[in-house]
Design an enzyme around this catalytic site. Structure first.
Site, PDB file in Angstrom:
ATOM      1  N   CYS A  97       0.628  -1.544   0.280  1.00 28.48           N
ATOM      2  CA  CYS A  97      -0.093   0.411  -0.022  1.00 28.48           C
ATOM      3  C   CYS A  97       1.048   1.797   0.234  1.00 28.48           C
ATOM      4  CB  CYS A  97      -0.604  -0.294   1.613  1.00 28.48           C
ATOM      5  SG  CYS A  97      -2.075  -1.457   1.283  1.00 28.48           S
ATOM      6  N   HIS A 238      -3.137   7.000   2.343  1.00 25.90           N
ATOM      7  CA  HIS A 238      -3.508   5.742   1.464  1.00 25.90           C
ATOM      8  C   HIS A 238      -5.273   5.451   2.573  1.00 25.90           C
ATOM      9  CE1 HIS A 238      -4.054   1.853   0.909  1.00 25.90           C
ATOM     10  NE2 HIS A 238      -3.848   1.601   2.121  1.00 25.90           N
ATOM     11  N   ASN A 268     -10.070  -0.071   0.602  1.00 25.35           N
ATOM     12  CA  ASN A 268      -8.248  -0.047  -0.038  1.00 25.35           C
ATOM     13  C   ASN A 268      -8.288  -0.842  -1.228  1.00 25.35           C
ATOM     14  OD1 ASN A 268      -6.041  -0.506   0.224  1.00 25.35           O
ATOM     15  ND2 ASN A 268      -5.820  -1.634   2.448  1.00 25.35           N
TER      16      ASN A 268
HETATM   17  O1  UT7 Z   1      -3.812  -1.484   3.282  1.00 25.23           O
HETATM   18  C1  UT7 Z   1      -3.003  -1.213   4.567  1.00 25.23           C
HETATM   19  C2  UT7 Z   1      -3.397  -2.721   5.753  1.00 25.23           C
HETATM   20  N1  UT7 Z   1      -5.197  -2.344   6.549  1.00 25.23           N
HETATM   21  C3  UT7 Z   1      -5.829  -1.867   7.107  1.00 25.23           C
HETATM   22  O2  UT7 Z   1      -4.701  -0.981   7.607  1.00 25.23           O
HETATM   23  C4  UT7 Z   1      -6.729  -2.382   8.083  1.00 25.23           C
HETATM   24  C5  UT7 Z   1      -6.385  -2.011   9.529  1.00 25.23           C
HETATM   25  N2  UT7 Z   1      -7.850  -2.747  10.339  1.00 25.23           N
HETATM   26  C6  UT7 Z   1      -8.813  -2.894  10.240  1.00 25.23           C
HETATM   27  O3  UT7 Z   1      -9.462  -1.800   9.254  1.00 25.23           O
HETATM   28  C7  UT7 Z   1      -9.769  -2.590  11.157  1.00 25.23           C
HETATM   29  O4  UT7 Z   1      -8.721  -3.605  11.823  1.00 25.23           O
HETATM   30  C8  UT7 Z   1     -10.950  -3.756  10.418  1.00 25.23           C
HETATM   31  C9  UT7 Z   1     -11.743  -2.850   9.554  1.00 25.23           C
HETATM   32  C10 UT7 Z   1      -9.725  -5.002  10.032  1.00 25.23           C
HETATM   33  C11 UT7 Z   1     -11.929  -5.299  11.876  1.00 25.23           C
HETATM   34  O5  UT7 Z   1     -11.962  -3.785  12.333  1.00 25.23           O
HETATM   35  P1  UT7 Z   1     -12.386  -4.428  14.331  1.00 25.23           P
HETATM   36  O6  UT7 Z   1     -12.763  -3.244  14.531  1.00 25.23           O
HETATM   37  O7  UT7 Z   1     -10.719  -4.252  14.266  1.00 25.23           O
HETATM   38  O8  UT7 Z   1     -12.488  -5.813  14.252  1.00 25.23           O
HETATM   39  P2  UT7 Z   1     -12.532  -7.058  15.343  1.00 25.23           P
HETATM   40  O9  UT7 Z   1     -11.367  -7.850  13.893  1.00 25.23           O
HETATM   41  O10 UT7 Z   1     -11.921  -6.912  16.420  1.00 25.23           O
HETATM   42  O11 UT7 Z   1     -13.821  -8.014  15.320  1.00 25.23           O
HETATM   43  C12 UT7 Z   1     -14.784  -7.454  15.651  1.00 25.23           C
HETATM   44  C13 UT7 Z   1     -15.796  -8.335  15.053  1.00 25.23           C
HETATM   45  C14 UT7 Z   1     -15.866 -10.092  16.087  1.00 25.23           C
HETATM   46  O12 UT7 Z   1     -16.565 -10.465  16.376  1.00 25.23           O
HETATM   47  P3  UT7 Z   1     -16.840 -10.963  17.827  1.00 25.23           P
HETATM   48  O13 UT7 Z   1     -14.847 -11.947  18.122  1.00 25.23           O
HETATM   49  O14 UT7 Z   1     -16.860  -9.570  18.782  1.00 25.23           O
HETATM   50  O15 UT7 Z   1     -17.972 -11.658  18.293  1.00 25.23           O
HETATM   51  C15 UT7 Z   1     -15.513 -10.519  14.226  1.00 25.23           C
HETATM   52  O16 UT7 Z   1     -15.560 -11.962  14.314  1.00 25.23           O
HETATM   53  O17 UT7 Z   1     -16.642  -8.103  13.632  1.00 25.23           O
HETATM   54  C16 UT7 Z   1     -16.335 -10.163  13.201  1.00 25.23           C
HETATM   55  N3  UT7 Z   1     -16.307  -9.178  11.999  1.00 25.23           N
HETATM   56  C17 UT7 Z   1     -17.094  -8.973  10.511  1.00 25.23           C
HETATM   57  N4  UT7 Z   1     -18.591  -9.099  11.378  1.00 25.23           N
HETATM   58  C18 UT7 Z   1     -19.666  -9.028  10.587  1.00 25.23           C
HETATM   59  C19 UT7 Z   1     -15.258  -9.234  11.619  1.00 25.23           C
HETATM   60  N5  UT7 Z   1     -15.312  -9.276   9.698  1.00 25.23           N
HETATM   61  C20 UT7 Z   1     -16.836  -9.074  10.011  1.00 25.23           C
HETATM   62  C21 UT7 Z   1     -17.326  -8.822   8.850  1.00 25.23           C
HETATM   63  N6  UT7 Z   1     -18.853  -9.130   9.223  1.00 25.23           N
HETATM   64  N7  UT7 Z   1     -17.183  -8.487   7.914  1.00 25.23           N
END
Ligand code: UT7
Length: 316
Positions: A97, A238, A268
């Site tokens: 990225c 980004h 992204n």
């Molecule tokens: O290009 C550079 C690289 N990438 C980035 O910059 C990405 C950086 N990270 C992020 O943008 C965020 O961490 C995410 C958008 C990937 C995730 O957001 P989060 O607030 O950190 O969520 P999480 O991973 O802690 O997940 C929270 C909950 C989980 O459920 P439980 O364990 O709380 O029951 C996940 O299983 O949300 C669940 N979950 C989803 N639910 C519905 C994860 N993905 C999804 C989904 N839909 N697509």
């Protein structure tokens, strides 16, 4: 592809994706539409906007983490598609990225060597080809696209690229990576069946590092150039997650209205995201001649970079 369409593939919903990432839709390239094809479309627009012809380009650098094929470089394939001169250097940069910011700096330094006059810098990605469409934690975030810019050497002082910092930390390579498909572990029927070639990401860790490193990179390049954040007209970050943009703007104490975003429509797009956002802000008349613009990126590697530039449109 809309969030609704995605929710038919994995257990997700529009509200979760929008709230956690700010994304509503993303673009998915056609089966035979590759990064060199998307890059060609973007480059043709850039040439037109600059009033230049393919033969005016002396150097092509293409940033991608999803090359058309392992070799030759996507840049060479793009050179042929655009009909660029047959003797110019064309090569890829692999910095995920952060690729566009890396390519821009390498291109700038090559122009400063005095050996080249104009460089075409392209970011082009087909992330849909490496995303695991069964992994809801990643597949909702990424999209396909390409953006391009042309830079040229100038004797006008205090315009163009004013300062830049680039960095990497390979100790954090596993935070966003693909485990299979290179020479260390070539594809086998089993690895493909297990989707081991797909992108894997520790989202939470990446989020925290992205906010810290992007904020620090902005501060470092501002200090390097003796410029305050108030003087910067536009920050072009980004486009990874709307909450990352909010947090970086907060750390820099800058209004979010100076962080243009296209995340809602493109998701992204890795190396394509900065040139796409830059072009959109310019086309909408936001970026004006003389504005200070700060590009800042973060990605797999880990890699990061920030470029401060003064937007300068030479008279045709
Ligand atoms: O290009 C550079 C690289 N990438 C980035 O910059 C990405 C950086 N990270 C992020 O943008 C965020 O961490 C995410 C958008 C990937 C995730 O957001 P989060 O607030 O950190 O969520 P999480 O991973 O802690 O997940 C929270 C909950 C989980 O459920 P439980 O364990 O709380 O029951 C996940 O299983 O949300 C669940 N979950 C989803 N639910 C519905 C994860 N993905 C999804 C989904 N839909 N697509």
């Amino acid at each position: 592809m809309t969030n609704e369409e995605l929710s038919t593939l994995v257990d997700t919903n529009d509200e979760w994706i929008k709230t956690r990432s700010g994304i509503s839709e993303r673009r998915i390239a056609g089966a035979d539409e590759n990064p060199s094809d998307m890059g060609a479309k973007a480059a043709i627009h850039a040439l037109k906007n600059a009033g230049l012809k393919p033969e005016d380009i002396d150097l092509l650098i293409l940033a991608t983490m999803t090359p058309d094929v392992p070799f030759p470089s996507t840049a060479c394939l793009l050179q042929a598609k655009l009909g660029l001169r047959r003797d110019i250097p064309c090569f890829d940069i692999s910095a995920a990225c952060s690729g566009f910011v890396f390519a821009l700096q390498v291109g700038t330094d090559m122009l400063r060597s005095g050996n080249y006059k104009r460089a075409l810098i392209v970011g082009s990605e087909k992330l849909s080809s490496v995303v695991d469409w069964q992994d809801r934690s990643t597949c909702v975030l990424f999209g396909d696209g390409a953006g391009a810019a042309i830079i040229e050497s100038t004797s006008t002082p205090n315009v163009g690229i004013l300062g830049n910092i680039l960095g990497s930390d390979g100790n954090n390579a596993e935070l966003i990576h693909s485990a299979v498909g290179g020479s260390a572990k070539p594809h086998t029927p089993e690895t493909i069946q297990n989707r081991e070639h797909c992108l894997r990401m520790n989202g939470k860790e990446v989020f925290k590092l992205a906010v810290r490193v992007m904020s620090e990179s902005c501060q470092r390049v501002l200090t390097q150039c003796g410029v305050s954040s108030d003087e910067v007209a536009w920050f072009i970050p980004h486009q990874a997650n709307a909450r990352i943009l909010e947090a970086v703007a907060g750390q820099l104490n800058v209004g979010l209205d100076r962080f243009p975003s296209n995340l809602d429509r493109f998701g992204n797009t890795s190396a394509a995201s900065i040139p796409l956002a830059l072009e959109e802000a310019w086309r909408q008349g936001k970026i004006k001649h003389g504005d200070l613009v700060l590009l800042v990126a973060f990605g797999s590697g880990l890699t990061w970079g920030a470029t401060l530039l003064r937007w300068h449109e030479p008279k045709p």
